[in-house]
Scaffold this motif. Sequence first.
Motif, PDB file in Angstrom:
ATOM      1  N   SER A  99       2.474  -2.537   6.331  1.00  0.00           N
ATOM      2  CA  SER A  99       2.945  -1.105   6.670  1.00  0.00           C
ATOM      3  C   SER A  99       4.158  -1.396   7.379  1.00  0.00           C
ATOM      4  N   SER A 157      -2.023   4.790   4.032  1.00  0.00           N
ATOM      5  CA  SER A 157      -1.934   4.696   2.541  1.00  0.00           C
ATOM      6  C   SER A 157      -2.311   3.357   1.849  1.00  0.00           C
ATOM      7  N   ALA A 210      -1.092   9.541   2.214  1.00  0.00           N
ATOM      8  CA  ALA A 210      -1.940   8.789   3.067  1.00  0.00           C
ATOM      9  C   ALA A 210      -3.308   9.653   3.026  1.00  0.00           C
TER      10      ALA A 210
END
Length: 505
Positions: free
Chosen positions: A60, A237, A380
């Motif tokens: 991320s 996500s 997401a």
Amino acid sequence: MDKSKQLKLGVVLSYLSTGINIVVQLVYTPLMLRLLGQSEYGLYTLVASIVSYLSLFSLSFTASYTRFYTKYKEKKDREGEERLNGMFLTIFLVMAVLALVCGMVLAQFPKQVFGSRLTIKELDRAQVLMRILVVNIALTFLTGLLESIITAHECFVFQRIVVLVSAMMNPFICLPFLLMGHTSVTIVVVTTIISVVKLVVDAGYCLRRLHIRFRFDGFDVGLLKEIANFNFFILLSLLVDQVNWSVDKFILGHVSGTKAVAVYGVGAQINTLFQLFATAISSVFVPRVNQIAAQNRADTNVRLTTLLTKVGRMQCLVLFLFSSGLVVFGRYFITNIYSTPEYAQAYPVALLLIVPGLISLIQNLGVEIQRAVNKHRFMAIVYSVMAVGNVIISIPLAMWMGPVGSALGTAISLVLVNGLAMNIYYRKKIGLDIPSFWKSILSLMKGVIPPAILGAVIMKMVTFDHLVVYFGWILLYTVVYCASMWLLGMNADEKSLVKRIYSKT
């Protein structure tokens, strides 16, 4: 080397390294299947899929580094870049320690993590594998940051060479040990050692060649909050994406055992190799997407749509060949070359994962566009709904149909989310010209018709009784596909690109 040459060579090297990586895996994985055995391979696949969840925190933040670096680069703020590097390094060190601690704690409870269908011996082996893989994951946190820095500086040639060498080292080192009777534990030890070497090489390149500096003074709390807010939805996500691709193995491990996981793992591995082609080009264009977004011109959406379409068509040319080839030649390949007849269900598993996933793979640059314009929250949320739906659907399907049922649940989720929801979002909220994109993609389908007819004839009338015959038909199919795409599918710019690449080789 200037940025333009780096980009062009990066694309070529991406496909070259991806192609070599896939060839190596296609040779190495079948040998590993036979040398480890179905249960051991299934256990290795199961543990790896669970430990991979710990890597999500790293992914991320690596996904967001380029965006924030580009902002400072556009302002020519060198001091800001150095403070950004120091902030990200601090974050990654903290996350590496947390992942290490969490992983080691989870490894203390193998029965709760892996389920009661595993034997005592398998649970003991799983515990050892998990501890080693957790160390490897912690190392890849730092490597991920360094790779993000190299990508942001558009040094694609070095990066692709390192990826290629590291991908080749693993099987070449592991195979002799497997032939001597070593288990999956040796495989993960070798993987961890390669991770250490890769970390050292990337660090040396960043410090000595790119002259990257890290400043830890003047810690910008406001920037940290902005990064955290931006990363939260990326993490979400990625988490649900990981669920969608890994939950099937987890479910099968609980309801069926390691042999079902092994069968599913073969189909999933084919899908993973297929996805490598999809990201080979798009990953090179990530800095370009962030540059377009950072410039914030009046024609930003038009430029992003043009880039999305250009990259999508390039990906289609390759993905259509391999996906259609898998339909025609995949069953024989999986049951007679890649593995054995006991893995026959891996063929429909691979098709159920690959074919519905084509939509998102063709548009995977759109994910980077969402992040670049800071509109990735919807993805997401919708992926979270998709993950829940996937779990609800896949559990009964796995109990009823085994590995094929698990893959079917994932396929249904992929079609609903990537085929429908995300395209509406791209059009309505981000402002991309999605009708124009798909019109351009569909124009390639004219080139698919002749090889599709040939493929139908092969499936109906041809029996593969010898490897020479099998590969001969593959060669013919490939030639027909390439000629058909050249004559009926490709536009003038794509033909010109191929000619330029060919003239330089």
